[in-house]
Write an enzyme that holds these catalytic residues in place. Structure first.
Site, mmCIF file in Angstrom:
data_model
loop_
_atom_site.group_PDB
_atom_site.id
_atom_site.type_symbol
_atom_site.label_atom_id
_atom_site.label_comp_id
_atom_site.label_asym_id
_atom_site.label_seq_id
_atom_site.Cartn_x
_atom_site.Cartn_y
_atom_site.Cartn_z
ATOM 1 N N HIS A 82 35.518 23.584 -18.310
ATOM 2 C CA HIS A 82 36.025 22.316 -19.069
ATOM 3 C C HIS A 82 36.894 23.026 -20.397
ATOM 4 O O HIS A 82 37.811 22.481 -20.443
ATOM 5 C CB HIS A 82 34.762 21.560 -19.442
ATOM 6 C CG HIS A 82 35.147 20.463 -20.283
ATOM 7 N ND1 HIS A 82 35.380 19.131 -19.851
ATOM 8 C CD2 HIS A 82 35.547 20.354 -21.809
ATOM 9 C CE1 HIS A 82 35.808 18.282 -20.935
ATOM 10 N NE2 HIS A 82 35.885 18.993 -21.856
ATOM 11 N N GLU A 83 35.958 23.805 -21.070
ATOM 12 C CA GLU A 83 36.655 24.236 -22.500
ATOM 13 C C GLU A 83 37.790 25.164 -22.025
ATOM 14 O O GLU A 83 38.871 25.087 -22.761
ATOM 15 C CB GLU A 83 35.701 25.067 -23.036
ATOM 16 C CG GLU A 83 34.438 24.261 -23.531
ATOM 17 C CD GLU A 83 34.750 22.953 -24.393
ATOM 18 O OE1 GLU A 83 35.760 22.785 -24.959
ATOM 19 O OE2 GLU A 83 33.858 22.109 -24.304
ATOM 20 N N HIS A 118 40.796 22.882 -22.154
ATOM 21 C CA HIS A 118 41.404 22.485 -23.695
ATOM 22 C C HIS A 118 41.982 23.779 -23.988
ATOM 23 O O HIS A 118 43.102 23.724 -24.678
ATOM 24 C CB HIS A 118 40.141 22.326 -24.513
ATOM 25 C CG HIS A 118 39.301 21.148 -24.484
ATOM 26 N ND1 HIS A 118 39.934 19.989 -24.423
ATOM 27 C CD2 HIS A 118 38.116 20.631 -23.938
ATOM 28 C CE1 HIS A 118 39.246 18.877 -24.329
ATOM 29 N NE2 HIS A 118 37.873 19.340 -24.154
ATOM 30 N N GLU A 127 41.803 16.019 -23.519
ATOM 31 C CA GLU A 127 40.616 15.806 -22.508
ATOM 32 C C GLU A 127 41.131 15.533 -21.270
ATOM 33 O O GLU A 127 40.324 16.005 -20.301
ATOM 34 C CB GLU A 127 39.670 14.438 -23.081
ATOM 35 C CG GLU A 127 38.290 14.470 -22.578
ATOM 36 C CD GLU A 127 37.620 15.734 -23.106
ATOM 37 O OE1 GLU A 127 37.740 16.376 -24.063
ATOM 38 O OE2 GLU A 127 36.469 15.720 -22.241
#
Ligand SMILES: [Zn+2]
Ligand SMILES: [Zn+2]
Lengths: 494, 494
Positions: free
Chosen positions: B261-262, B265, B291
């Protein structure tokens, strides 16, 4: 609000910018990936400019004048004096020079990290020339303002009151007895049988041992931490002290003694008086006094058999080598008091160390005074290394004139602090011994009275006294290098 | 120098202060010892004030007027518009409010770290009340200036153009089908046999696996790093992106999916166009679009069987469990698409996640609009959790209203971005599938075309387009939540 209070508030603001700088600088050296450097250097240069603008604000002249006429406590008078000194010092340099220095130094330092590994003097010297040029400009400006010589004007930043004249005297004294002392110690140690501990000593275990020893030495982990960087240092802020080390899996003692050294710096910072936090009077007195604390921990306290009696079992446990006689207290003591001329200052023993400092002092003094140029450094380095320690560094820049971080960011005038620190440390220990039996305390695992003495006589004094007065109050006399010589003779020739 | 150039230079200065803030903030969350927090908070508050002073400089009004009359390229016109928008937004708030928010938020966040563990709502709510009070002041000021409602004015910071009216519509649509969908998925999954991998999964091995997966996902380690913090985040700056995770030795998938997920980003940040670096037009478009990238990586890309075919052998190798069937691709897919209502938003599956967001949205909307108070939160939380997910959080603040970091520093209006991001991500994937066979690319271990699509349509666009226009250019239509519903039905009910 009184003018004194306004000045205090202004200083607190400066201190907050210094805080940001300390953390981002620590990050740059210990955490930042390579590709982050350009933007970081620029951001920190901007911060330096903002700090400089605040630190030099011209309206402070009036505030100082008003504050000096206010009714102040004795302590506030001292604090005011230090704020004014700090403001005057800052006002000497124009903002664009400060910005250029930050940017040029940061770039030179960053490139040096890989250039040193590559033994690339050619590329490094191009950057260094720019740094030296800016430092000469700084020295010239400071010299004109203070009436000091150019190098003395830089020296004064790190060791207020110290001069080339006094250093020349101190160091020529050292040069008169040091080569002979090294010779005698070498002969004596020839007969000693010393075992070299055989690696690997895994980094993780070294780290655990470091943390354990830091705890024994009273490092406050609620207000600090230990990390890794190419060149170990003590950074951060008093409420959050960041020390670093580098681990060598073949030799655990180098990181361990380094950590003990930085812990000495850290305890000074952590021990600074809370009531003056953020104000110049609450900061460390000088770089030499700072180094006296790290060397007190590393040399005076730790490199002795009683201390290795304490350390050796911790090391044996950490590495699970309870039967390794190379890790015995006796052997570790011999190993860590071994005297051998070498190339690397940070790896040098305490007997040959002054030679490294004197060499650098003589070169940087002449460099700043304009008697030599950057291009002359390698040859001079080689010549002096031969003369003082009998070693050649020809074509070996990595282990010669490219080994230190200091010059990369223009910290000329700093090196003498190391040997001044060693001398102060020996003098503190001599004074302490009049009040307590240090060896017995170490053997009894009771280090607290030792720390208390330092806390009372050095840490809590911060900058409330001049270096001279701090020494007189703590030891009864001004700097007396004889304590250092006596210490070396006692430890290495008895 | 033109006025446009002067404005650019001014923005670069702001960007440098933001750099310092990002690094010190990262340090505060991932490195700083507890005792360092007070001074850090004060230093960062000071930086926020300085940033605010620069960001709001009144002389910029004239510069904008002059620059608008200058002959600019089409791109500079867009850049100028974003600089002006940014300046106008900053000018809405008085400096003392900004300082108070930074200080209060920082203290609330820091205390929350231990208060959450202690389930201490009483102590936490005292701090939160102060934060809410300041956020209401901010919302009021922004509302007056923009003509928006108070909550909409905060929403506009994170998701420019988005409104309560549109969110209420989107979210009541979701509420109309979500409970039923959850029900159906649960029934379908009842028949599935899923093995729970049995720990321990040592932190060091999890870290190695994380780094390996980040590499496969194109994370640039010359411009970023991975560390640990209580609440994972993506921080730092585009040239030095700092992502964090937290490891649970009993469950390696939570950290692994978090890291993926990160990394989404991070790749957005690392992929932002270099030519606009430091300028508002060069920044991420909105929090929802941000996001969308993390959720594209975590949900659209990774939680699929082809991707677990790639991941499973890496995990088996990392933990030296080549025969553990719980680590098979099939089982990991089932495990990571398991739907089960739970307390913790960050641990929620992608089907129940919107319920967590809608709950928070409804509470923070009413809190900012003044319809409810901080003291009402626990009861409302419990009621809505029961209604949406059938779970009670009575007296369990740790796993209830104290689980998130967002409110602690006043980030009201942020939560909707998560579900907007999920919707954007589904829409991006639907568009991408028209150009390439995503599953085949993953099976062929060739992720580059996928990243290229995102780079071209999202990362390199930065803020040069409005969110609406960015979506239209990339996918041919405005936000259409149907893609999200279709995605859930396809993945979970087919
Ligand atoms: Zn030192
Ligand atoms: Zn995210």
């Amino acid at each position: 609000m009184t003018f004194y209070e306004k000045l205090e508030r202004h200083q607190q603001k400066l201190s907050k910018l210094a805080h940001l700088n300390a953390i981002c600088g620590w990050d740059q050296a210990s955490m930042m990936p390579e590709g982050g450097n350009e933007a970081r250097s620029e951001a920190m240069a901007e911060l330096a400019v903002m700090h400089h603008e605040l630190a030099t604000a011209s309206h402070l002249a009036e505030w100082f004048a008003h504050a000096e006429a206010e009714s102040l406590t004795k302590e506030q008078v001292i604090s005011l004096k230090e704020m004014k000194r700090s403001w005057q010092m800052s006002n000497l340099l124009p903002a664009d020079l400060v910005e250029k220095q930050s940017l040029t130094g940061s770039k030179c330092e960053h490139a040096w990290r890989s250039q040193r590994t590559e033994n690339n003097w050619h590329a490094f010297s191009k950057n260094l020339e720019k740094v030296v040029e800016l430092s000469r400009q700084e020295a010239q400006i400071r010299a004109e303002a203070t009436g000091l010589s150019r190098y003395d004007a830089l020296l004064d930043i790190y060791e207020p009151g110290m001069t080339t004249k006094e250093l020349n005297k101190l160091f020529s004294d050292v040069k008169s007895w040091l080569p002979n002392l090294i010779q005698q110690v070498r002969e004596k140690q020839n007969a000693e049988k010393v075992l070299t501990p055989v690696g690997p000593f895994p980094t993780e275990q070294q780290k655990s041992l470091s943390l354990e020893v830091m705890t024994k030495l009273g490092f406050d982990f609620k207000h600090g931490r230990l990390d890794v960087s190419v060149h170990p240092f003590c950074g951060g802020v008093p409420t959050d002290v960041r020390i670093t080390t580098r681990y060598d899996e073949e030799d655990f003692t180098s990181a361990l003694m380094g950590v003990i050294h930085e812990t000495g710096h850290a305890r000074y910072e952590q021990g600074l008086p809370a009531q003056w936090r953020g104000l110049p009077v609450g900061e460390a007195r000088s770089m030499g006094i700072h180094e006296s604390q790290s060397l007190f921990f590393e040399m005076q306290l730790s490199r002795s058999e009683p201390f290795f009696d304490l350390l050796a079992p911790l090391a044996s446990d950490a590495f699970e080598r309870r039967d390794d006689s190379a890790l015995s207290s006796k052997n570790l003591t011999l190993l860590n008091t071994r005297v051998k001329p070498g190339y690397i200052r940070v790896d040098a023993d305490e007997v040959t160390y002054p030679a490294h400092v004197i060499l650098r002092y003589e070169i940087e003094r002449d460099l700043i005074e304009g008697h030599i140029e950057v291009a002359d450094i390698p040859e001079l380095w080689d010549k002096k290394m031969m003369e003082y320690l009998g070693l050649t560094t020809k074509c070996n820049y990595t282990d010669g004139c490219m080994q230190d971080i200091h010059w990369t960011d223009g910290s000329f005038g700093y090196f003498p602090s190391y040997t001044l620190g060693a001398m102060y440390a020996a003098q503190f220990m001599a004074a302490m011994r009049k009040e307590m039996n240090v060896e017995n305390l170490i053997r009894g695992r009771n280090l607290q009275p030792i720390f208390n003495w330092l806390d009372r006589h050095v840490w809590k004094k911060a900058s409330t006294l001049s270096t001279d007065q701090l020494l007189i109050d703590a030891t009864g006399e001004r700097l007396n290098a004889e304590h250092f010589r006596t210490h070396l003779v006692e430890r290495y020739l008895k």
